[in-house]
Write an enzyme that holds these catalytic residues in place. Structure first.
Site, PDB file in Angstrom:
ATOM      1  N   HIS A 159      -2.751  13.874 -14.497  1.00 22.97           N
ATOM      2  CA  HIS A 159      -3.498  14.492 -15.615  1.00 22.97           C
ATOM      3  C   HIS A 159      -3.901  15.925 -15.273  1.00 22.97           C
ATOM      4  O   HIS A 159      -4.884  16.441 -15.802  1.00 22.97           O
ATOM      5  CB  HIS A 159      -4.751  13.685 -15.973  1.00 22.97           C
ATOM      6  CG  HIS A 159      -4.493  12.219 -16.140  1.00 22.97           C
ATOM      7  ND1 HIS A 159      -4.225  11.633 -17.349  1.00 22.97           N
ATOM      8  CD2 HIS A 159      -4.424  11.222 -15.216  1.00 22.97           C
ATOM      9  CE1 HIS A 159      -4.018  10.335 -17.176  1.00 22.97           C
ATOM     10  NE2 HIS A 159      -4.133  10.065 -15.891  1.00 22.97           N
ATOM     11  N   SER A 286       4.262  43.685 -16.082  1.00 21.55           N
ATOM     12  CA  SER A 286       3.866  43.936 -17.463  1.00 21.55           C
ATOM     13  C   SER A 286       3.982  45.433 -17.729  1.00 21.55           C
ATOM     14  O   SER A 286       3.697  46.250 -16.856  1.00 21.55           O
ATOM     15  CB  SER A 286       2.419  43.475 -17.652  1.00 21.55           C
ATOM     16  OG  SER A 286       1.823  44.193 -18.724  1.00 21.55           O
ATOM     17  N   LYS A 292      -0.088  42.930 -13.097  1.00 23.48           N
ATOM     18  CA  LYS A 292       0.597  41.666 -13.401  1.00 23.48           C
ATOM     19  C   LYS A 292       1.878  41.438 -12.592  1.00 23.48           C
ATOM     20  O   LYS A 292       2.653  42.362 -12.367  1.00 23.48           O
ATOM     21  CB  LYS A 292       0.961  41.607 -14.899  1.00 23.48           C
ATOM     22  CG  LYS A 292      -0.197  41.408 -15.828  1.00 23.48           C
ATOM     23  CD  LYS A 292      -0.969  40.112 -15.611  1.00 23.48           C
ATOM     24  CE  LYS A 292      -0.215  38.894 -16.088  1.00 23.48           C
ATOM     25  NZ  LYS A 292      -0.049  38.873 -17.541  1.00 23.48           N
ATOM     26  N   GLU A 299       9.421  30.696 -16.300  1.00 16.29           N
ATOM     27  CA  GLU A 299       9.189  30.567 -17.746  1.00 16.29           C
ATOM     28  C   GLU A 299      10.514  30.441 -18.489  1.00 16.29           C
ATOM     29  O   GLU A 299      10.640  29.684 -19.456  1.00 16.29           O
ATOM     30  CB  GLU A 299       8.398  31.764 -18.254  1.00 16.29           C
ATOM     31  CG  GLU A 299       6.970  31.777 -17.728  1.00 16.29           C
ATOM     32  CD  GLU A 299       6.267  33.083 -18.040  1.00 16.29           C
ATOM     33  OE1 GLU A 299       5.607  33.145 -19.066  1.00 16.29           O
ATOM     34  OE2 GLU A 299       6.408  34.034 -17.260  1.00 16.29           O
TER      35      GLU A 299
END
Ligand code: ARG
Length: 466
Positions: A159, A286, A292, A299
């Protein structure tokens, strides 16, 4: 309008297809990648025709020589593909006919329906092996990370909440299991593809005395003993797209695995976890926020899995409403298959690259796994070893956890009297359960993350992935 004589089926037509129809119906733009398999199939078929005496050996040899030249031209990028000739099969046959008179006999006892089925089965056997090899690369990179971090413990999660401690290797070995099943699945698809369709003709075979078993052996459609494997129903042979769907399914399920692995890496590389530093070479920055470092490879692995599932769905939907046998709809079976092949190969390589450059941040893993709450279950097991029924033990430890939370102290820092007040089976040695080494050692059964098992698994994987 194209002249009807341009195409192999032009005999009964008085007008060729409209330009728009040519563009709409051509498949050579994507099925030309089947050329090596198509040529392999044509060589085997013509060898069979010579074997049964339908063509002469001289004709066979001329066909073979012509096909070899064409293959050379294709490989050199010199072959001119013509969409007026619809597909890879007719492009190659036309080119051969222009050079070799005997080529006019090549299509004897054959249809594009059994031809394309054969090309694709040869493709699947090749593609499954190629993808299997790429998945091994990813597995090896994962094994290497495990080897380099043999002593690292992390919390295991359920979880997405901290559950129990595990060796990092145990977590990484879970990935190896998933990917190993993917490799097995691809092997099974290759085995299902291993039946020769040639001879099924358009739908009902041929009146000519062909030898299907001969062709099958030529093309390597044989069992482990070398016995030919020939499809058993001509109608099913040209209508069946099961291996397409199974292949796309194997790729989609690999995609699901890659996506879950990627999701772990995305979480682990976030500031909140910071268990891992992903390689700069597989991350991007970024354009606005200078600090970043985004886990783009992971992804995209997650994103590509959606695409792989889409391809599977396309094939399922494409096939489901079709009357037997071949219908032209089936030409649309190839783009999703080729896309799944390409993308799965890329995903496996990117997975390998991402793991190869990754580094574990050991102090963060150690901090996280030092959470004594991870050993609450061990506390319950401690009581069980003192004769307490598990349900009662579970309840007692739950009460101890509640007290620790109320007093805002760590579970292992509670005074003995507090613990003892919850259950009298807690002895003064109760804090021994918080020794991680002891906790791991006790997990000794098959499939568990104890040191003896982990060592065994290192050996097993090193052997399997060699
Ligand atoms: N290009 C076609 C396909 O991929 C080959 C089979 C064509 N058969 C036919 N009867 N038109 O499906």
């Amino acid at each position: 309008m194209a002249k009807p004589s341009h195409v192999t089926w032009g005999g009964r037509f008085s007008a060729g297809p409209a330009e728009l129809m040519l563009t709409f119906s051509e498949s050579v733009s994507f099925d030309r990648r089947l050329a090596p398999f198509d040529i392999q199939g044509s060589k085997a078929h013509s060898a069979m025709l010579a074997h049964v005496g339908i063509i002469t050996t001289k004709e066979r040899d001329a066909i073979h020589r012509g096909l070899d030249v064409i293959l050379g031209e294709i490989e050199a990028g010199k072959f001119v593909w013509d969409k007026k000739l619809e597909d890879v099969h007719m492009n190659i046959e036309q080119a051969l006919t222009q050079r070799v008179p005997a080529a006019a006999r090549l299509h004897t006892a054959r249809s594009r329906n059994d031809q394309v089925a054969t090309d694709m089965r040869l493709f699947f056997k090749y593609a499954c092996a190629a993808l299997g090899e790429k998945i091994v690369l990813a597995q090896r990179a994962i094994l290497k990370l495990a080897e380099d971090n043999q002593d690292v413990l992390i919390p295991g999660y359920t979880h997405l909440q901290r559950a129990q401690p595990v060796w990092l290797a145990h977590h990484l070995f879970a990935y190896l299991e998933m990917l190993e099943r993917d490799r097995e699945r691809l092997k099974a698809v290759a085995d299902h593809a291993n039946w020769c369709p040639l001879g099924a003709g358009a739908i009902a075979g041929t009146t000519l005395p062909i030898d299907r078993e001969f062709t099958a052996v030529q093309l390597g459609f044989v069992d482990a003993k070398g016995k030919p494997r020939v499809t058993q129903n001509s109608m099913d042979t040209v209508a069946d797209r099961d291996t397409f769907i199974e292949f796309a399914h194997a790729c989609a399920l690999f995609g699901v695995h890659a996506s879950r692995i990627a999701e772990d890496l995305i979480l682990w590389s976030s500031a909140e976890f910071k268990f891992i530093e992903l390689p700069d070479t597989f991350c991007t920055g970024s354009s606005l926020m200078p600090q970043k470092k985004n886990p783009d490879s992971c992804e995209l692995l997650r994103g590509k899995s959606a695409r792989l599932q889409g391809n599977l769905h396309t094939l399922l939907t494409l096939t489901k409403g079709l009357p037997l046998t071949y219908n032209r709809d089936l030409q649309e079976d190839k783009p999703p298959v080729f896309d799944s092949f390409e993308q799965t190969g890329l995903c496996a390589e990117v997975l390998a690259g991402t793991f190869t450059g990754a580094e574990m941040i050991r102090n963060r893993c150690a901090e996280a796994v030092a959470d004594p709450g991870l050993l609450a279950t061990d506390m319950a097991d401690y009581l069980v070893e003192k004769g307490v029924p598990f349900r009662e033990a579970h309840h007692a430890v739950g009460a101890v956890v509640r007290i620790a939370e109320k007093l805002t102290v760590k579970l292992n820092n509670l005074p003995y009297e507090e613990v003892r007040s919850v259950h009298k089976a807690f002895g003064p040695d109760w804090t021994e359960v918080f020794d991680l080494k002891r906790a791991m050692k006790k997990r000794a059964g098959t499939g568990m993350p104890g040191p003896v098992q982990i060592k065994k698994q290192f050996g097993r994987w090193a052997k399997l992935l060699k």
